[in-house]
Design an enzyme around this catalytic site. Structure first.
Site, short mmCIF file in Angstrom:
data_model
loop_
_atom_site.label_atom_id
_atom_site.label_comp_id
_atom_site.label_asym_id
_atom_site.label_seq_id
_atom_site.Cartn_x
_atom_site.Cartn_y
_atom_site.Cartn_z
N ASN A 11 0.87 -1.18 0.00
CA ASN A 11 0.00 0.00 0.00
C ASN A 11 0.91 1.23 0.00
O ASN A 11 1.46 1.58 1.03
CB ASN A 11 -0.90 -0.04 1.25
N TRP A 12 1.03 1.85 -1.17
CA TRP A 12 1.97 2.97 -1.30
C TRP A 12 1.41 4.24 -0.67
O TRP A 12 2.14 5.23 -0.52
CB TRP A 12 2.30 3.21 -2.78
N LYS A 13 0.12 4.24 -0.34
CA LYS A 13 -0.51 5.44 0.24
C LYS A 13 -0.26 6.65 -0.67
O LYS A 13 -0.29 6.49 -1.89
CB LYS A 13 -0.04 5.65 1.69
N HIS B 298 -9.57 1.15 4.78
CA HIS B 298 -8.30 1.31 5.49
C HIS B 298 -8.51 2.21 6.71
O HIS B 298 -9.31 3.14 6.66
CB HIS B 298 -7.24 1.90 4.56
N GLU C 155 -6.88 4.57 7.84
CA GLU C 155 -6.67 6.00 7.58
C GLU C 155 -7.90 6.63 6.95
O GLU C 155 -8.09 7.84 7.02
CB GLU C 155 -5.42 6.19 6.70
N GLU D 80 -5.55 -5.18 10.53
CA GLU D 80 -4.53 -4.16 10.76
C GLU D 80 -4.82 -3.44 12.07
O GLU D 80 -5.64 -2.51 12.10
CB GLU D 80 -4.52 -3.14 9.62
N GLY E 74 2.20 2.20 10.78
CA GLY E 74 3.11 3.33 10.63
C GLY E 74 3.79 3.74 11.92
O GLY E 74 4.41 4.79 12.00
N SER F 160 3.19 -2.20 10.30
CA SER F 160 4.64 -2.25 10.48
C SER F 160 5.26 -3.60 10.14
O SER F 160 6.17 -4.06 10.83
CB SER F 160 5.02 -1.81 11.90
N GLY G 128 2.75 -1.14 4.30
CA GLY G 128 2.77 0.29 3.99
C GLY G 128 4.19 0.76 3.77
O GLY G 128 4.76 0.60 2.68
N GLY G 129 4.79 1.33 4.81
CA GLY G 129 6.11 1.95 4.71
C GLY G 129 7.15 1.11 3.99
O GLY G 129 7.87 1.60 3.11
P1 PGA Z 1 2.67 0.24 7.70
O1 PGA Z 1 1.23 0.44 7.01
O2 PGA Z 1 3.24 -1.02 7.11
O3 PGA Z 1 3.45 1.45 7.29
O4 PGA Z 1 2.44 0.14 9.16
C1 PGA Z 1 0.37 -0.65 6.83
C2 PGA Z 1 -0.92 -0.16 6.24
O5 PGA Z 1 -1.34 0.96 6.54
O6 PGA Z 1 -1.56 -0.88 5.45
#
Ligand code: PGA
Length: 257
Positions: free
Chosen positions: A9-11, A96, A98, A168, A174, A214, A235-236
């Site tokens: 997930n590149w956000k 998600h 977010e 998640e 994050g 993470s 994500g990251g």
């Molecule tokens: P993260 O994000 O790996 O940076 O914690 C995961 C996500 O939001 O899907």
């Protein structure tokens, strides 16, 4: 047997199309023709077509990060499922945290988007998970139950089997904090138990349930080795090809066991 699904997930990254293309090229080169683990990248929607061109001839899938429940019309700023498909998407992330916590997305909204995604023949990745306060208040399972019931309402067993879930924990996204394999496995086992109650054992056994929060090269193997964890939503670490490919490699090792 469920095939592991590793999705990046590149956000709202990277900042330019050129960097998105370069990242996709590196991931494509690293994955090659391997299909023992399913790999998906989810770039920002403005880069979907460019990334799709890069991924041509590769088994890597591509996902949108969100979509609107309606198929078209006066919805400024929104994207419809059919548009994602037309841009080359195979998957779409829905609900998600977010979006749930940052943009007020409810289970009912996620449910409407999920039905629309399935109608568009996208594979939805529906995210659920508890906040830190909810975990500390011993409400993790109750929160998951509510999100599962609301987000998945009205699905047939066949539709459920074609839907991916991502557990998640919000406190792990994050933050560098990861659920321990024991915490994650317990949540995943609970999710699968609820799926069995709602859709039957056979369907529950087919649903891919990813862990997210993470996930990094150094913790991926022990998480992916858990019996009810069927992949990772990253994500990251998905923004660095070497890290993302190391997570894919951990998945391949676990799958080969
Ligand atoms: P993260 O994000 O790996 O940076 O914690 C995961 C996500 O939001 O899907």
């Amino acid at each position: 047997m469920r095939t592991l699904l590793i999705a990046g997930n590149w956000k709202m990254n990277p900042p330019t199309r050129a960097e998105a293309v370069a990242l996709a090229q590196e991931v494509k080169a690293g994955v090659g023709t391997a299909v023992d683990v399913h790999v998906v990248v989810c770039p920002p929607s403005v880069f979907l077509q460019a990334v799709d061109s890069v991924l041509e001839g590769s088994p890597i899938g591509m996902g949108g990060q969100d979509m609107h429940a309606q198929s078209g019309g006066a919805y400024t700023g929104e994207v419809a499922g059919a548009m994602l498909v037309d841009s080359g998407c195979t998957h779409v992330i829905l609900g998600h945290s977010e979006r749930r916590h940052g943009m007020g997305e409810t289970d009912a909204m996620v449910n409407a988007k999920l039905k629309s995604a399935l109608a568009s023949r996208l594979i939805p990745i529906v995210c659920i998970g508890e906040t830190k306060d909810e975990r500390l208040g011993d409400r993790t399972e109750a929160v998951l139950d509510e999100q599962l019931a609301g987000s998945l309402a009205g699905l047939s067993p066949e539709e459920m089997a074609g839907t991916v879930l991502a557990y998640e924990p919000v406190w792990a996204i994050g933050t560098g904090l990861t659920a321990t394999p024991e915490q994650a496995q317990a949540a995943h086992a609970h999710i699968r138990k609820r799926l069995a109650e709602a859709f039957g054992e056979a369907t529950a056994a087919r649903v891919v349930v990813q862990y997210g929060g993470s996930v990094k090269p150094d913790n991926a193997a022990e998480l992916l080795a858990c019996p009810d964890i069927d992949g990772a939503l990253v994500g990251g670490a998905s923004l660095k090809a070497a890290d993302f490919l190391a997570i894919v490699a951990a998945g391949r090792q676990v799958s080969a066991r």
